[in-house]
Write a protein that holds these residues in place. Structure first.
Motif, PDB file in Angstrom:
ATOM      1  N   ASP A 275      80.344  64.625   5.119  1.00 41.47           N
ATOM      2  CA  ASP A 275      79.352  64.455   4.062  1.00 41.47           C
ATOM      3  C   ASP A 275      78.333  65.576   4.184  1.00 41.47           C
ATOM      4  O   ASP A 275      77.863  65.881   5.292  1.00 41.47           O
ATOM      5  N   PHE A 276      78.003  66.199   3.056  1.00 40.84           N
ATOM      6  CA  PHE A 276      77.104  67.347   3.073  1.00 40.84           C
ATOM      7  C   PHE A 276      76.309  67.372   1.779  1.00 40.84           C
ATOM      8  O   PHE A 276      76.878  67.336   0.695  1.00 40.84           O
ATOM      9  N   LYS A 277      74.971  67.393   1.886  1.00 41.54           N
ATOM     10  CA  LYS A 277      74.097  67.446   0.720  1.00 41.54           C
ATOM     11  C   LYS A 277      73.112  68.593   0.871  1.00 41.54           C
ATOM     12  O   LYS A 277      72.478  68.754   1.921  1.00 41.54           O
TER      13      LYS A 277
ATOM     14  N   GLY B 252      66.336  72.843  -2.704  1.00 42.02           N
ATOM     15  CA  GLY B 252      66.097  73.289  -1.330  1.00 42.02           C
ATOM     16  C   GLY B 252      65.294  72.314  -0.506  1.00 42.02           C
ATOM     17  O   GLY B 252      64.966  72.591   0.646  1.00 42.02           O
ATOM     18  N   LYS B 253      64.990  71.147  -1.070  1.00 40.81           N
ATOM     19  CA  LYS B 253      64.121  70.198  -0.379  1.00 40.81           C
ATOM     20  C   LYS B 253      64.866  69.219   0.510  1.00 40.81           C
ATOM     21  O   LYS B 253      64.247  68.330   1.103  1.00 40.81           O
ATOM     22  N   GLU B 254      66.161  69.382   0.643  1.00 41.89           N
ATOM     23  CA  GLU B 254      66.913  68.450   1.481  1.00 41.89           C
ATOM     24  C   GLU B 254      68.174  69.107   2.014  1.00 41.89           C
ATOM     25  O   GLU B 254      68.878  69.818   1.295  1.00 41.89           O
ATOM     26  N   ILE B 255      68.436  68.878   3.288  1.00 44.43           N
ATOM     27  CA  ILE B 255      69.732  69.172   3.886  1.00 44.43           C
ATOM     28  C   ILE B 255      70.160  67.917   4.628  1.00 44.43           C
ATOM     29  O   ILE B 255      69.392  67.378   5.428  1.00 44.43           O
ATOM     30  N   GLU B 256      71.355  67.448   4.348  1.00 42.12           N
ATOM     31  CA  GLU B 256      71.880  66.282   5.055  1.00 42.12           C
ATOM     32  C   GLU B 256      73.341  66.552   5.374  1.00 42.12           C
ATOM     33  O   GLU B 256      74.116  66.916   4.482  1.00 42.12           O
ATOM     34  N   ILE B 257      73.713  66.373   6.633  1.00 42.24           N
ATOM     35  CA  ILE B 257      75.069  66.684   7.050  1.00 42.24           C
ATOM     36  C   ILE B 257      75.528  65.675   8.090  1.00 42.24           C
ATOM     37  O   ILE B 257      74.761  65.285   8.967  1.00 42.24           O
TER      38      ILE B 257
ATOM     39  N   SER C 216      69.411  65.307   9.116  1.00 43.93           N
ATOM     40  CA  SER C 216      68.813  65.452   7.790  1.00 43.93           C
ATOM     41  C   SER C 216      67.419  66.042   7.942  1.00 43.93           C
ATOM     42  O   SER C 216      66.690  65.716   8.888  1.00 43.93           O
ATOM     43  N   ILE C 217      67.083  66.935   7.031  1.00 45.23           N
ATOM     44  CA  ILE C 217      65.748  67.536   6.962  1.00 45.23           C
ATOM     45  C   ILE C 217      65.299  67.419   5.516  1.00 45.23           C
ATOM     46  O   ILE C 217      65.985  67.908   4.608  1.00 45.23           O
ATOM     47  N   LYS C 218      64.182  66.756   5.294  1.00 46.59           N
ATOM     48  CA  LYS C 218      63.676  66.551   3.940  1.00 46.59           C
ATOM     49  C   LYS C 218      62.267  67.108   3.821  1.00 46.59           C
ATOM     50  O   LYS C 218      61.424  66.884   4.691  1.00 46.59           O
ATOM     51  N   PHE C 219      62.028  67.842   2.762  1.00 44.41           N
ATOM     52  CA  PHE C 219      60.721  68.423   2.478  1.00 44.41           C
ATOM     53  C   PHE C 219      60.136  67.772   1.229  1.00 44.41           C
ATOM     54  O   PHE C 219      60.849  67.535   0.255  1.00 44.41           O
TER      55      PHE C 219
END
Length: 293
Positions: free
Chosen positions: A160-162, A167-172, A181-184
């Motif tokens: 799973d990859f988002k 650019g406000k979210e990376i989820e893997i 996950s990193i959320k801004f």
């Protein structure tokens, strides 16, 4: 020749597209490097005129010939989109507050450090825009996410990859359960800060403020780090503020991390320090003969 371009070429390609994917209506700030004239499979080169910076999804599209060379050249000239990209990412120029392990770290570049690995860190470019760096850890030998200054270096094979265009979210997430996950998001004033975190904002915080929330899980050893706290007994202090420190949350667990095994170079001597920066000699780390599993 390494497929990752030299620093000067990366700077040229990033500036060319305004630091975001130039495909219309995209603008994702996390970039890869597509060789199209000629393709990398035909000639290994790093000539900027035959390359373009694209996000992961549009890079895959380009590899599958979704765009002609003429279209890619036009994307490189799309200055209107570049200016739009810069405006959309104004949040990357705000002061940064990282929330990890239940604590708050203000303008602290090395947000999460485990066993001397900078799992998540943020720097700024010459224009003041935030640049994200990630090195996922795992007890599995399989490839895990590596990002340097907003540039994807490695992803592996996640289940799973988002990574939306904002650019406000990376989820893997990977098959064994490793997760990051990193959320801004932006908070504009003290009132909204208190509403969001149920705590008064210190006077030293400068608004508008970009919040970065980090969730990190390692399967097999049951490590969980979230904005609200951790399950690690040595790190139970929460709701503390740190300001302009070099390091935010630091954990020394003494684990032999094994991710990206096939990417670790073999040193000239087995007794040399392991190139993975574990602190062990190569023969006791990635060069160990019997590893099991």
């Amino acid at each position: 020749m390494n497929r990752t371009p030299p620093k000067k070429v990366i700077q040229t390609l990033s500036q060319e597209v305004g630091f975001g994917c130039p495909v219309p209506n995209c603008g994702n700030p996390y970039l890869e490097w597509h060789h199209f004239d000629p393709p990398w499979s035909i000639e290994n080169h790093h000539r900027p005129e035959g390359m373009i910076a694209l996000c992961t999804q549009h890079h895959k599209n380009a590899d599958n010939y979704a765009y002609t060379n003429d279209q890619l050249v036009e994307f490189k000239k799309n200055k209107v989109n570049s200016e739009k990209v810069k405006g959309n990412f104004e949040w990357r120029r705000n002061k940064l507050l990282t929330v990890v392990g239940g604590n708050f770290y203000y303008e602290t570049p090395r947000a999460l450090v485990i066993d001397n690995y900078d799992v998540v860190s943020l720097t700024r470019d010459e224009s003041g825009y935030l640049l994200l760096n990630v090195e996922m850890l795992s007890v599995s030998k399989e490839e895990r996410l590596v990002m340097r200054n907003n540039c994807w270096e490695n992803i592996g094979t996640p289940i799973d990859f988002k990574c939306p265009p904002s650019g406000k979210e990376i989820e893997i997430k990977y098959e064994n359960g490793d997760f990051l996950s990193i959320k801004f998001y932006v908070i504009n004033n003290k009132e909204l800060f208190k509403k969001n975190f149920d705590i008064e904002a210190p006077d030293s915080l400068e608004f508008p403020l970009t919040i970065s929330e980090i969730n990190f899980e390692v399967s097999g050893i049951d490590i969980k780090v979230s904005p609200k706290g951790t399950n690690i007994q040595t790190n139970q202090f929460i709701r503390n503020f740190s300001y302009n420190c070099g390091v935010g949350m630091m954990l020394n667990l003494g684990i032999k991390w094994r991710q990206n095994w096939n990417l670790v170079p073999v040193p000239s001597r087995r007794a040399a320090s392991c190139p993975c920066n574990s602190g062990y000699r190569y023969k006791h780390c990635h060069g160990k003969i019997e590893l099991g599993g």
